[in-house]
Structures are given as C-alpha cells and as structure tokens.
Motif scaffolding. Sequence first.
Motif, mmCIF file in Angstrom:
data_model
loop_
_atom_site.group_PDB
_atom_site.id
_atom_site.type_symbol
_atom_site.label_atom_id
_atom_site.label_comp_id
_atom_site.label_asym_id
_atom_site.label_seq_id
_atom_site.Cartn_x
_atom_site.Cartn_y
_atom_site.Cartn_z
ATOM 1 N N GLU A 139 -2.933 12.916 -6.594
ATOM 2 C CA GLU A 139 -3.749 12.158 -7.530
ATOM 3 C C GLU A 139 -4.084 10.727 -7.115
ATOM 4 O O GLU A 139 -4.969 10.105 -7.693
ATOM 5 N N LYS A 140 -3.375 10.170 -6.103
ATOM 6 C CA LYS A 140 -3.661 8.773 -5.752
ATOM 7 C C LYS A 140 -3.117 8.402 -4.377
ATOM 8 O O LYS A 140 -2.273 9.091 -3.817
ATOM 9 N N LYS A 141 -3.614 7.260 -3.888
ATOM 10 C CA LYS A 141 -3.074 6.628 -2.681
ATOM 11 C C LYS A 141 -2.199 5.481 -3.155
ATOM 12 O O LYS A 141 -2.669 4.535 -3.769
ATOM 13 N N LEU A 142 -0.929 5.575 -2.871
ATOM 14 C CA LEU A 142 0.007 4.528 -3.270
ATOM 15 C C LEU A 142 -0.006 3.388 -2.247
ATOM 16 O O LEU A 142 -0.023 2.222 -2.596
ATOM 17 N N VAL A 143 0.023 3.755 -0.969
ATOM 18 C CA VAL A 143 -0.020 2.810 0.148
ATOM 19 C C VAL A 143 -0.950 3.433 1.183
ATOM 20 O O VAL A 143 -0.834 4.626 1.467
ATOM 21 N N PHE A 144 -1.858 2.641 1.743
ATOM 22 C CA PHE A 144 -2.773 3.208 2.731
ATOM 23 C C PHE A 144 -2.820 2.348 3.983
ATOM 24 O O PHE A 144 -3.323 1.228 3.959
ATOM 25 N N GLU A 145 -2.233 2.848 5.046
ATOM 26 C CA GLU A 145 -2.236 2.217 6.371
ATOM 27 C C GLU A 145 -1.844 0.741 6.343
ATOM 28 O O GLU A 145 -2.459 -0.086 6.999
ATOM 29 N N GLN A 146 -0.792 0.435 5.590
ATOM 30 C CA GLN A 146 -0.280 -0.933 5.560
ATOM 31 C C GLN A 146 0.795 -1.075 6.631
ATOM 32 O O GLN A 146 1.545 -0.139 6.898
ATOM 33 N N GLU A 147 0.863 -2.239 7.236
ATOM 34 C CA GLU A 147 1.835 -2.482 8.306
ATOM 35 C C GLU A 147 3.195 -2.818 7.706
ATOM 36 O O GLU A 147 3.338 -3.753 6.935
ATOM 37 N N ALA A 148 4.180 -2.031 8.108
ATOM 38 C CA ALA A 148 5.545 -2.209 7.611
ATOM 39 C C ALA A 148 6.493 -2.418 8.776
ATOM 40 O O ALA A 148 6.239 -1.966 9.899
ATOM 41 N N THR A 149 7.597 -3.104 8.502
ATOM 42 C CA THR A 149 8.612 -3.287 9.538
ATOM 43 C C THR A 149 9.593 -2.128 9.543
ATOM 44 O O THR A 149 10.107 -1.765 10.585
#
Length: 135
Positions: free
Chosen positions: A10-20
């Motif tokens: 139903e949704k995009k919670l996080v989309f291609e975000q840079e994480a450590t």
Amino acid sequence: MIKLTVVTPEKKLVFEQEATDVLVPAHRGQLNLMNLHSPLVTTLETGVLKWKLVGQEVYSKAAISWGYCTVSASSVYILADIARLPEEIDQSVQTEEIQKQSKKLGSESLSDFEWEQTQRELAFAKAALEIQPKI
C-alpha cells in the motif's frame, strides 16, 4: 553507505535513502546490514525494523510484519506485508490487540494457519508498542 528501500503493497515507507546501517528482524534472528554486505535474500519475521540515515544520530524505527529482504553490496530492499511508523500507531488499539490475541491463543482451538496468524498479529502489536517513544 547503503541505499534503503522499504515498501508494502500500500505504500513506500522509505525510498532509496542513504543509510549507514539497517537492522532487520530476519527469520533466524536480527541482521545488521551495512555497506558492502554479502548479497543475500531472506524472509523477515514480524518485529522492529531500525535504520540510521546518513547524518542522523538516532535510529528511525518501524513495526513490520512478515516479508522479504534482499541485500546487495550497496542496497537493501524490504517488502513487508505491513509497516507502520511510530506516528501511525495508536497505543490503545495495540494494547487491546495484545489482550485479544493473547486470549485467543490461550482459550481457543486454532488450526495451524490460525495459530500462526494469531502469533503474527500478537507480535506486530508488541512491536508497534516497542517503537513508541518512551515518556
């Protein structure tokens, strides 16, 4: 850095975000995923997903239900049946859900499928409460 994507039907919670780093509730225990991690595909258990975006000091959190996680050297893709951020969760509803599902497990005769579904719903309600800010 690792690119993180978290989606549900139903949704995009996080989309291609840079994480450590990303901590996922995998089928056989928690995985800590970082840049250059060995490639893998795993199923996820219901629980708490944590990730730290580049430049952040604290982890972001979401309660997720069963799903899949694929990892490459530079990315993590998570497909969860359900994912909720702390601000999307009503604590009183989750507390009632814990009581309801606990009672169901203790007093009803359930098929294997019903037992597994009830366990998953109970685990999600507990995870949802776990990610709430402490007062």
